[in-house]
Design a protein around this motif. Structure first.
Motif, PDB file in Angstrom:
ATOM      1  N   TYR A 198       1.230 -14.948  -9.990  1.00 11.34           N
ATOM      2  CA  TYR A 198       2.176 -14.078 -10.697  1.00 11.34           C
ATOM      3  C   TYR A 198       1.951 -12.594 -10.384  1.00 11.34           C
ATOM      4  O   TYR A 198       2.314 -11.724 -11.188  1.00 11.34           O
ATOM      5  CB  TYR A 198       2.058 -14.302 -12.208  1.00 11.34           C
ATOM      6  N   ALA A 199       1.385 -12.307  -9.220  1.00 12.27           N
ATOM      7  CA  ALA A 199       1.031 -10.924  -8.895  1.00 12.27           C
ATOM      8  C   ALA A 199       2.232  -9.984  -8.990  1.00 12.27           C
ATOM      9  O   ALA A 199       2.173  -8.931  -9.644  1.00 12.27           O
ATOM     10  CB  ALA A 199       0.412 -10.852  -7.499  1.00 12.27           C
ATOM     11  N   ARG A 200       3.323 -10.337  -8.354  1.00 13.82           N
ATOM     12  CA  ARG A 200       4.482  -9.436  -8.327  1.00 13.82           C
ATOM     13  C   ARG A 200       5.122  -9.329  -9.713  1.00 13.82           C
ATOM     14  O   ARG A 200       5.532  -8.232 -10.141  1.00 13.82           O
ATOM     15  CB  ARG A 200       5.500  -9.901  -7.287  1.00 13.82           C
ATOM     16  N   GLU A 201       5.192 -10.449 -10.425  1.00 16.44           N
ATOM     17  CA  GLU A 201       5.757 -10.412 -11.770  1.00 16.44           C
ATOM     18  C   GLU A 201       4.888  -9.563 -12.694  1.00 16.44           C
ATOM     19  O   GLU A 201       5.402  -8.779 -13.500  1.00 16.44           O
ATOM     20  CB  GLU A 201       5.869 -11.837 -12.334  1.00 16.44           C
TER      21      GLU A 201
ATOM     22  N   GLY B 208      -6.352  -4.806  -8.643  1.00 17.30           N
ATOM     23  CA  GLY B 208      -4.955  -5.180  -8.570  1.00 17.30           C
ATOM     24  C   GLY B 208      -4.254  -4.517  -7.397  1.00 17.30           C
ATOM     25  O   GLY B 208      -4.832  -4.364  -6.311  1.00 17.30           O
ATOM     26  N   SER B 209      -3.031  -4.048  -7.622  1.00 21.17           N
ATOM     27  CA  SER B 209      -2.229  -3.447  -6.545  1.00 21.17           C
ATOM     28  C   SER B 209      -2.580  -1.983  -6.297  1.00 21.17           C
ATOM     29  O   SER B 209      -2.053  -1.371  -5.386  1.00 21.17           O
ATOM     30  CB  SER B 209      -0.745  -3.538  -6.900  1.00 21.17           C
TER      31      SER B 209
ATOM     32  N   MET C 209      -0.547  -5.695  -1.656  1.00 23.95           N
ATOM     33  CA  MET C 209       0.230  -4.586  -2.226  1.00 23.95           C
ATOM     34  C   MET C 209      -0.595  -3.303  -2.218  1.00 23.95           C
ATOM     35  O   MET C 209      -0.077  -2.221  -1.909  1.00 23.95           O
ATOM     36  CB  MET C 209       0.671  -4.949  -3.644  1.00 23.95           C
ATOM     37  N   ALA C 210      -1.879  -3.405  -2.548  1.00 20.19           N
ATOM     38  CA  ALA C 210      -2.746  -2.219  -2.552  1.00 20.19           C
ATOM     39  C   ALA C 210      -2.844  -1.607  -1.160  1.00 20.19           C
ATOM     40  O   ALA C 210      -2.764  -0.383  -0.999  1.00 20.19           O
ATOM     41  CB  ALA C 210      -4.136  -2.592  -3.071  1.00 20.19           C
TER      42      ALA C 210
END
Length: 202
Positions: free
Chosen positions: A17-20, A54-55, A82-83
């Motif tokens: 669920y990273a993007r959410e 996280g990102s 994303m990071a």
């Protein structure tokens, strides 16, 4: 121990669920009051170890804007993708903070909303990890629960494990591993109810 198995699902949940999660988390920097307290104790161009980065948004964003160099560690490869896209000039490592040994010491160590997903025993062992990556004057900041216990939250309908030691035990562990407690606020109303510890290696 009951529910401890749920702690092993954390990596999978934040990968799935990273993007959410990042969409829900947004870029509101409710942590700013505490980040500023940490930054006030650091040298210029400080090197920060961000455990559970996280990102990189919004915390690393802010620290980079203040001139910090970031080494971010996360178990979710998607978060790290994303990071790296957000901040390619920084260092982003896929690793489990419990087994981390970078053979490097940092000006600050940050474990914000990540450390409290570990089991109580794993949290106890993390203080040796903090000390391993600290030098004289290193600032350590982490979030915990306000009292000893476990809590099962929810992330997109999935059980999300949290645990905490008693404040007295955190204080004892910090002292045991050479950290001086500078400030601790339980359920800080200025920081969305977070319980935050700020300490320094002495």
């Amino acid at each position: 121990m009951p529910n401890n198995h749920l702690s092993e699902n954390i990596i999978e949940l934040y990968q799935k669920y990273a993007r959410e999660w990042m969409a829900v988390r947004g870029e509101w920097l409710f942590e700013k009051v505490w980040l500023d307290r940490m930054l006030a104790l650091l040298p210029d161009q400080a090197h920060v170890l961000d455990l559970g980065c996280g990102s990189g948004k919004p915390i690393a964003t802010y620290l980079i804007e203040q001139g910090c160099a970031i080494t971010g560690v996360d178990s979710s490869e998607l978060m790290l993708q994303m990071a790296r896209a957000n901040f390619p000039e920084q260092t982003w490592l896929q690793a489990d903070m419990r087994q981390l040994n970078l053979e490097q010491k940092f000006d600050a160590i940050l474990a914000w909303d990540s450390f409290f997903h570990l089991t109580q025993d794993d949290q106890r062992h993390m203080f040796a990890q903090f000390a391993r990556h600290a030098k004289l004057g290193t600032v350590l900041m982490f979030t915990s629960g306000p009292a000893q216990g476990k809590a099962i939250g929810e992330l997109f309908g999935q059980a999300l494990y949290h645990a905490s030691l008693a404040p007295e035990e955190y204080h004892h562990l910090l002292v045991q591993y050479g950290f001086e407690v500078l400030k601790m606020v339980a359920e800080d109303p200025e920081c969305t109810g977070h319980t935050v510890w700020l300490a320094r290696k002495v």
